[in-house]
Scaffold this motif. Structure first.
Motif, mmCIF file in Angstrom:
data_model
loop_
_atom_site.group_PDB
_atom_site.id
_atom_site.type_symbol
_atom_site.label_atom_id
_atom_site.label_comp_id
_atom_site.label_asym_id
_atom_site.label_seq_id
_atom_site.Cartn_x
_atom_site.Cartn_y
_atom_site.Cartn_z
ATOM 1 N N SER A 67 0.247 -1.698 -7.434
ATOM 2 C CA SER A 67 -1.118 -1.694 -7.962
ATOM 3 C C SER A 67 -1.519 -0.295 -8.423
ATOM 4 O O SER A 67 -1.875 0.553 -7.614
ATOM 5 N N LYS A 70 -6.873 2.981 -11.284
ATOM 6 C CA LYS A 70 -7.646 2.744 -12.514
ATOM 7 C C LYS A 70 -8.539 3.941 -12.805
ATOM 8 O O LYS A 70 -9.202 4.459 -11.900
ATOM 9 N N LEU A 72 -11.777 5.633 -13.827
ATOM 10 C CA LEU A 72 -13.190 5.262 -13.902
ATOM 11 C C LEU A 72 -13.926 6.164 -14.875
ATOM 12 O O LEU A 72 -14.861 5.753 -15.548
ATOM 13 N N ALA A 88 -10.174 4.845 -9.339
ATOM 14 C CA ALA A 88 -10.444 3.855 -8.288
ATOM 15 C C ALA A 88 -9.116 3.328 -7.781
ATOM 16 O O ALA A 88 -8.206 3.028 -8.562
ATOM 17 N N GLN A 90 -6.944 0.484 -5.270
ATOM 18 C CA GLN A 90 -7.054 -0.973 -5.192
ATOM 19 C C GLN A 90 -8.152 -1.449 -4.251
ATOM 20 O O GLN A 90 -8.802 -2.455 -4.491
ATOM 21 N N ASP A 91 -8.378 -0.705 -3.179
ATOM 22 C CA ASP A 91 -9.398 -1.122 -2.213
ATOM 23 C C ASP A 91 -10.793 -0.611 -2.580
ATOM 24 O O ASP A 91 -11.722 -0.702 -1.785
ATOM 25 N N GLY A 92 -10.902 -0.039 -3.790
ATOM 26 C CA GLY A 92 -12.217 0.421 -4.246
ATOM 27 C C GLY A 92 -12.504 1.873 -3.898
ATOM 28 O O GLY A 92 -13.516 2.425 -4.340
ATOM 29 N N SER A 93 -11.639 2.513 -3.118
ATOM 30 C CA SER A 93 -11.841 3.931 -2.812
ATOM 31 C C SER A 93 -11.812 4.742 -4.105
ATOM 32 O O SER A 93 -11.092 4.399 -5.040
ATOM 33 N N VAL A 94 -12.585 5.815 -4.113
ATOM 34 C CA VAL A 94 -12.637 6.671 -5.296
ATOM 35 C C VAL A 94 -12.021 8.028 -4.966
ATOM 36 O O VAL A 94 -12.343 8.626 -3.937
ATOM 37 N N SER A 131 -12.044 8.786 5.025
ATOM 38 C CA SER A 131 -11.973 7.315 4.988
ATOM 39 C C SER A 131 -10.566 6.862 5.316
ATOM 40 O O SER A 131 -10.357 6.022 6.169
ATOM 41 N N THR A 345 -19.448 8.366 -5.807
ATOM 42 C CA THR A 345 -19.467 7.370 -4.741
ATOM 43 C C THR A 345 -20.893 7.127 -4.244
ATOM 44 O O THR A 345 -21.224 6.066 -3.765
ATOM 45 N N ASN A 348 -22.736 4.718 -6.717
ATOM 46 C CA ASN A 348 -22.133 3.402 -6.979
ATOM 47 C C ASN A 348 -22.104 2.533 -5.724
ATOM 48 O O ASN A 348 -21.875 3.011 -4.660
#
Ligand code: SAH
Length: 348
Positions: A67, A70, A72, A88, A90-94, A131, A345, A348
């Motif tokens: 994966s 991406k 942003l 970003a 896969q789990d949405g972490s930035v 995190s 973060t 958003n």
């Protein structure tokens, strides 16, 4: 912690990939083919591996996962062309990475963790704590993505983005092995710099690997007392212990150490501080990188003025300690440690 991690396809070594392929009943040569697609051609989708059977691609997707990160947002500095990428996972972490263009090549500053738990007072990356650790693939992907997007080779890597690389030791070591592998990007170890706030046992462990990477130590103070005010890790390890570990690193690798010293007005930038620092490090084969502190809005630290910076530098040089003042890059795009990611973060 790392021992239980199930690594994804991009985090596997060639040898591990060969084992997986053979377990799936496929021929071993496929592993090298797939490894090349991932780590040399930098594909972002397994279906780009056109000479690999579809069945095998599907099996790999299912068994290990693949994966890519991406993009942003991308900000390009009008001052010096430095680009900041916000990605970003896969789990949405930035996370964030910075591309710096120099005459000698393109350098990428990568993050090694989502957030950081070291708590350095002047640093924006640590304000919300840690995190999670990044996987080897997520560190690699920052470089692969940027190389692919810019179509220009990345020749230098600095682990100076968000996170403490030695607090994610196993994954960072695996990252180093993958990025320097001759079947991958094949980056020279000498073009990679790891920056640490000074986790002494890990500095020694890293020295024992005898890699030819550069080691940068975030010192920022000449005394333990002052260092404790700026960096909580100083309560754990003394400067003497750090310097001893640095000496050991030099003995094992022959590589000169860099000390990073962020100058904060009225705190650590006085001539007497330069004097104590000089005394402590003059017998080490080292270089000092003076960084005018980049003020963050959450803290009241101010940059030293140019005269104090130059005087500090001159004092070191008079004692034959090599010192440079770090050129500030990408100031207009908040390129310093964690500033932009945090803004992102939060909104958003
Ligand atoms: N955790 C690692 C690497 C990340 S930070 C380390 O501590 O070395 C890379 C460098 O930037 C470190 O020397 C860090 O102390 C410094 N730094 C962080 N925030 C800063 C700021 N606001 N101004 C100047 N230097 C900063």
């Amino acid at each position: 912690m790392e021992q239980n991690v199930q690594y994804d396809l991009k985090s596997l070594t060639l040898q591990e990939l060969e084992e997986v392929i053979e377990e799936l009943g496929e021929k071993k040569f496929r592993a090298k083919q797939i490894y090349g697609w991932i780590h040399q051609k930098l594909i972002q989708d397994l279906d780009e591996m056109v000479n690999v059977p579809k069945k095998l691609r599907e099996q790999l997707k299912e068994k290990l996962g693949f994966s890519p990160i991406k993009e942003l947002e991308r900000l390009v500095s009008n001052i010096d062309g430095t680009s900041k990428f916000i990605f970003a996972l896969q789990d949405g972490s930035v996370i964030e990475s910075v591309l710096m263009k120099y005459k000698h090549g393109n350098s990428v500053c990568v993050s090694s963790q989502v957030g950081c738990r070291m708590g350095c007072r002047f640093c924006a990356s640590t304000l919300d704590g840690l995190s999670r650790n990044l996987l080897p693939s997520e560190i690699l992907d920052q470089i692969y993505y940027i190389q692919r997007a810019t179509k220009e080779r990345v020749s230098n890597i600095v682990l100076m983005g968000t996170g403490e690389p030695f607090d994610n030791y196993e994954n960072v070591m695996r990252f180093l092995d993958l990025v320097t592998n001759e079947n991958g990007l094949n980056l020279s170890q000498r073009n990679i710099t790891i920056s640490t706030c000074g986790l002494v046992p890990k500095i020694k462990q890293f020295a024992d690997r005898k890699m030819q990477c550069n080691l940068a130590i975030s010192l920022h103070s000449p005394t333990d007392e002052m260092r404790k005010e700026l960096m909580p890790i100083a309560k754990r390890y003394t400067i003497d212990e750090i310097l001893e570990a640095c000496q050991y690193f030099f003995e094992q690798t022959g590589r000169r150490i860099t000390f990073e010293y962020s100058l904060v007005a009225g705190v650590n930038d006085k001539p007497e501080h330069a004097k104590i620092l000089t005394k402590r490090i003059k017998n080490l084969n080292c270089h000092v990188n003076l960084i005018p502190v980049n003020p963050i809005k959450e803290r009241d630290y101010k940059q030293s003025n140019v005269d104090s910076i130059m005087e500090f530098k001159a004092m070191l040089e008079r004692n034959h300690i090599n010192a440079t003042v770090r050129r500030e890059m990408g100031r207009d795009i908040q390129a310093a440690c964690g500033q932009l990611r945090r803004k992102y973060t939060k909104t958003n």
